[in-house]
Design a protein around this motif. Structure first.
Motif, PDB file in Angstrom:
ATOM      1  N   HIS A 226     -81.971 -80.053  43.783  1.00 56.46           N
ATOM      2  CA  HIS A 226     -81.713 -78.608  43.777  1.00 56.46           C
ATOM      3  C   HIS A 226     -81.374 -78.112  45.175  1.00 56.46           C
ATOM      4  O   HIS A 226     -80.482 -77.277  45.366  1.00 56.46           O
ATOM      5  N   THR A 230     -77.767 -76.346  46.219  1.00 58.98           N
ATOM      6  CA  THR A 230     -77.708 -74.957  46.665  1.00 58.98           C
ATOM      7  C   THR A 230     -77.509 -74.850  48.172  1.00 58.98           C
ATOM      8  O   THR A 230     -77.704 -73.793  48.754  1.00 58.98           O
ATOM      9  N   ARG A 264     -75.250 -73.568  37.180  1.00 59.54           N
ATOM     10  CA  ARG A 264     -74.456 -72.971  38.254  1.00 59.54           C
ATOM     11  C   ARG A 264     -73.681 -71.759  37.754  1.00 59.54           C
ATOM     12  O   ARG A 264     -73.566 -70.746  38.446  1.00 59.54           O
ATOM     13  N   LEU A 270     -75.478 -66.855  42.783  1.00 60.06           N
ATOM     14  CA  LEU A 270     -74.501 -67.823  43.285  1.00 60.06           C
ATOM     15  C   LEU A 270     -73.081 -67.334  43.031  1.00 60.06           C
ATOM     16  O   LEU A 270     -72.209 -67.434  43.895  1.00 60.06           O
ATOM     17  N   PRO A 299     -75.965 -69.910  49.259  1.00 61.24           N
ATOM     18  CA  PRO A 299     -76.801 -69.676  48.099  1.00 61.24           C
ATOM     19  C   PRO A 299     -78.204 -70.266  48.178  1.00 61.24           C
ATOM     20  O   PRO A 299     -78.687 -70.781  47.181  1.00 61.24           O
ATOM     21  N   ARG A 300     -78.905 -70.198  49.302  1.00 58.65           N
ATOM     22  CA  ARG A 300     -80.301 -70.629  49.339  1.00 58.65           C
ATOM     23  C   ARG A 300     -81.143 -69.536  48.700  1.00 58.65           C
ATOM     24  O   ARG A 300     -81.476 -68.533  49.327  1.00 58.65           O
TER      25      ARG A 300
END
Length: 314
Positions: A226, A230, A264, A270, A299-300
């Motif tokens: 993950h 991301t 996603r 995101l 996108p963290r």
């Protein structure tokens, strides 16, 4: 419609708390499309306090799990995602606790909270009422993190550190080895090195952590995958699977309720593409010697059940 903005503020807790509390994260997301965010499972227990409207959350994504409203919430270790229903605004603070911290702060082993969400005030009782009110009244992130330090220092002091008894050192060592290897280690080999049978290790590990060592290892591999998926420049899915050694499609479906592609596509944060291409993300000044303030690069995902890396777990 306002342009989407995402602010993330990271802080380390007071030194006396660091064996129990891995990190504080302040987050303020505005202007995003409404949706359901998958809060992925990981190696830490998470508590979240909303600084705006109550949070709407369910243990499980797209599986009919009931949605509950929380002003503040504590979660245990899990093997599936938490669904966070949002209207495009998320504003609050997140605290990551180590399994050792569950005993010190809540007075119970991490296993007692596994697979569930509990109102934070049920665990902290009267101790948490005033600090949480002060947290919501504070006007700066530095002040909010100072309130959290005070709250958790009082919680730890109330029970004299880890209450009841400490985890068996063999369990602590097994946990350390699994985390160090990011789940890419054979549980049987760990048990042999500790002088236990695999069955005995599994029973003792589950009694303390709430997951079997095999499941915890799978969660760690998924957590790594993950993180790669991301990242600011995410790897192709095939590379994510190879690097993390996760069974990507199977694990993604089990842990998020969606295939990697559907996950996603469904993450509206995101899809919003924060920050917009070519836009410079401003960075704030350091306000204390242990607090860095800035705006995160998406996108963290900052909320909740973030993939932190506490140094000491048990």
């Amino acid at each position: 419609m306002e342009a989407p903005t995402a602010t993330r503020i990271d802080a380390r807790p007071a030194p006396a708390l660091r064996r129990y509390v891995g990190s504080y994260v302040g987050f303020d997301l505005r202007g995003f499309p409404a949706g359901v965010h998958c809060g992925p499972p990981g190696r830490v227990l998470t508590a979240v306090i909303s600084l705006s409207d109550p949070m709407e959350m369910a243990v499980g994504v797209g599986d009919g799990s009931p949605v509950t409203r929380f002003d503040s919430v504590a979660g245990g270790l899990m093997c599936r995602s938490v669904a966070i229903h949002h209207d495009g605004r998320q504003y609050g603070v997140q605290v990551s606790l180590t399994p050792r911290g569950a005993r010190a702060v809540y007075g119970m082993p991490a296993a007692a909270l596994a697979h569930g969400l509990v109102p934070l005030d049920e665990l902290l009782g009267a101790l948490g009422v005033e600090p949480v009110d002060r947290l919501r009244a504070a006007t700066t992130w530095a002040a909010r993190f100072a309130v959290l330090d005070e709250l958790f220092l009082r919680a730890v002091g109330r029970g004299g550190g880890e209450r009841l008894f400490r985890a068996r050192p063999e369990v602590a060592e097994a946990l350390r080895r699994l985390v160090a290897a990011q789940g890419r280690v054979q549980v049987g080999a760990v048990a042999t090195e500790l002088g236990w049978s695999r069955r005995y290790l599994t029973e003792r590990f589950r009694d303390e952590v709430g997951l079997s060592p095999k499941t915890f290892a799978r969660v760690l591999r998924f957590e790594h995958a993950h993180h790669l998926a991301t990242a600011h420049d995410p790897l192709p899915w095939a590379d994510v699977a190879a690097v993390s050694e996760a069974h990507l499609v199977r694990d993604w479906r089990e842990f998020t309720g969606r295939s990697p592609t559907a996950w996603r596509r469904g993450e509206v944060l995101l899809k919003a593409g924060w920050p917009p291409k070519g836009r410079v993300v401003p960075t704030g000044r350091v306000v204390t010697d242990r607090l860095s303030v800035g705006r995160t690069s998406f996108p963290r995902l900052p909320f909740p059940f973030l993939q932190d890396r506490p140094a000491t777990l048990l």
